[in-house]
Design an enzyme around this catalytic site. Structure first.
Site, PDB file in Angstrom:
ATOM      1  N   LYS A 100       0.841  -1.195   0.000  1.00 38.90           N
ATOM      2  CA  LYS A 100       0.000   0.000   0.000  1.00 38.90           C
ATOM      3  C   LYS A 100       0.877   1.246   0.000  1.00 38.90           C
ATOM      4  O   LYS A 100       1.790   1.374   0.804  1.00 38.90           O
ATOM      5  CB  LYS A 100      -0.916  -0.021   1.232  1.00 38.90           C
ATOM      6  CG  LYS A 100      -2.010   1.039   1.243  1.00 38.90           C
ATOM      7  CD  LYS A 100      -1.599   2.339   1.899  1.00 38.90           C
ATOM      8  CE  LYS A 100      -1.344   2.198   3.371  1.00 38.90           C
ATOM      9  NZ  LYS A 100      -1.004   3.526   4.003  1.00 38.90           N
ATOM     10  N   HIS A 112       6.391 -13.635   0.243  1.00 38.02           N
ATOM     11  CA  HIS A 112       5.178 -14.207   0.831  1.00 38.02           C
ATOM     12  C   HIS A 112       4.870 -13.648   2.214  1.00 38.02           C
ATOM     13  O   HIS A 112       5.752 -13.338   2.996  1.00 38.02           O
ATOM     14  CB  HIS A 112       5.243 -15.740   0.930  1.00 38.02           C
ATOM     15  CG  HIS A 112       6.602 -16.300   1.154  1.00 38.02           C
ATOM     16  ND1 HIS A 112       7.105 -17.332   0.413  1.00 38.02           N
ATOM     17  CD2 HIS A 112       7.580 -15.949   2.022  1.00 38.02           C
ATOM     18  CE1 HIS A 112       8.333 -17.611   0.822  1.00 38.02           C
ATOM     19  NE2 HIS A 112       8.641 -16.794   1.789  1.00 38.02           N
ATOM     20  N   ASN A 135       3.497   0.880  10.145  1.00 41.10           N
ATOM     21  CA  ASN A 135       3.446   2.280   9.735  1.00 41.10           C
ATOM     22  C   ASN A 135       2.459   3.134  10.523  1.00 41.10           C
ATOM     23  O   ASN A 135       2.436   4.352  10.365  1.00 41.10           O
ATOM     24  CB  ASN A 135       3.099   2.372   8.244  1.00 41.10           C
ATOM     25  CG  ASN A 135       1.775   1.692   7.915  1.00 41.10           C
ATOM     26  OD1 ASN A 135       1.412   0.687   8.503  1.00 41.10           O
ATOM     27  ND2 ASN A 135       1.046   2.244   6.957  1.00 41.10           N
ATOM     28  N   TYR A 136       1.646   2.550  11.381  1.00 42.56           N
ATOM     29  CA  TYR A 136       0.530   3.277  11.995  1.00 42.56           C
ATOM     30  C   TYR A 136       0.592   3.152  13.511  1.00 42.56           C
ATOM     31  O   TYR A 136       0.675   2.043  14.051  1.00 42.56           O
ATOM     32  CB  TYR A 136      -0.779   2.701  11.464  1.00 42.56           C
ATOM     33  CG  TYR A 136      -2.037   3.394  11.910  1.00 42.56           C
ATOM     34  CD1 TYR A 136      -2.182   4.772  11.781  1.00 42.56           C
ATOM     35  CD2 TYR A 136      -3.103   2.661  12.430  1.00 42.56           C
ATOM     36  CE1 TYR A 136      -3.358   5.409  12.173  1.00 42.56           C
ATOM     37  CE2 TYR A 136      -4.279   3.284  12.809  1.00 42.56           C
ATOM     38  CZ  TYR A 136      -4.397   4.661  12.691  1.00 42.56           C
ATOM     39  OH  TYR A 136      -5.562   5.287  13.077  1.00 42.56           O
TER      40      TYR A 136
END
Length: 199
Positions: A100, A112, A135-136
Site C-alpha cells: 500500500k 510471501h 506504519n501506523y
C-alpha cells in the site's frame, strides 16, 4: 486485442487497453482506466482497477488497484496491491503480500506473507516471510525506507519512521525501532529462556 481463454466469464470495462500477446484467463474483472502491456498473462481470479501494467508480467489471482506495475514482474497468487503503488521491473510480489502506498524498485523480492505500507524499497532487496512495516501508531502513519541490497529476515517488524541502509542485514525475528546504517547487521530479540514444565 487480448486473447481470452473464456471471454464470457470475464468483465472488461470499456476502454481498457491491451498490448499484443496479452492472455486473459477466466473469471477476471478489469474496470476503470487500465492499460496492460504486451505479452502479459492475467490468470484466473484477478481484479484490476485504475492501473497501468507493463510488458511481460505474470499475475496470478491477485488484486491490483490504483497502481503502476512495470515490466517482467511475477505477482501472486493472492497479492493485494492497493492505492498509489509503483512497482518497477523484475520484482517478485508473492502469495499473501499486501502493498500500500509504496515504491518497490527493480529486482526486489517480497515473496510471501508480508505487509509493505507507506514504504520506499530500493533495488535487489530480499524481504523475508512475515515482514511487517509497522506504519501506523493509532493516530498517524509513518514512512519506512529500505536501501539497495538490504536483507530483511523472516518475521521482522520495522517500526516506522525508520531507515534501513544499503547492504544492511536484519536478523530473523527482530523488532527494529532504530535506523540501521549501511552494511550494519541488526538483531533485536529477547533472550530465550527454557524452563522445565510442571504438568
Amino acid at each position: 486485442m487480448a486473447k481470452f481463454v473464456n471471454r464470457s466469464s470475464c468483465y472488461i470495462a470499456k476502454g481498457v487497453k491491451f498490448g499484443k500477446g496479452v492472455i486473459i484467463y477466466p473469471n477476471v474483472v478489469i474496470e476503470g482506466i487500465v492499460t496492460i502491456g504486451s505479452d502479459t498473462i492475467i490468470y484466473n481470479g484477478c481484479y484490476i482497477k485504475n492501473s497501468t501494467i507493463g510488458e511481460n508480467n505474470i499475475i496470478y489471482s491477485s488484486h491490483i488497484i490504483n497502481s503502476d506495475i512495470g515490466d517482467n514482474n511475477l505477482i501472486g497468487p493472492y497479492a493485494y496491491i492497493r492505492d498509489n503503488n509503483v512497482i518497477k521491473d523484475n520484482t517478485r510480489i508473492g502469495s499473501f503480500v499486501e502493498v500500500k502506498n509504496s515504491v518497490i524498485d527493480d529486482d526486489t523480492r517480497v515473496s510471501h506473507l508480508s505487509y509493505i505500507g507507506d514504504s520506499t524499497l530500493g533495488k535487489n532487496i530480499n524481504i523475508g516471510c512475515g515482514v511487517v512495516t509497522a506504519n501506523y501508531d493509532g493516530k498517524n502513519k509513518y514512512q519506512t525506507r529500505i536501501d539497495d541490497d538490504a536483507f530483511i529476515g523472516c518475521n521482522t517488524n520495522l517500526i516506522a519512521p525508520i531507515n534501513i541502509g544499503k547492504k544492511a542485514y536484519i536478523a530473523a525475528g527482530s523488532t527494529i525501532t532504530k535506523d540501521v546504517l549501511d552494511n550494519e547487521f541488526a538483531i533485536a530479540r529477547s533472550v530465550q529462556q527454557n524452563k522445565m514444565r510442571r504438568d
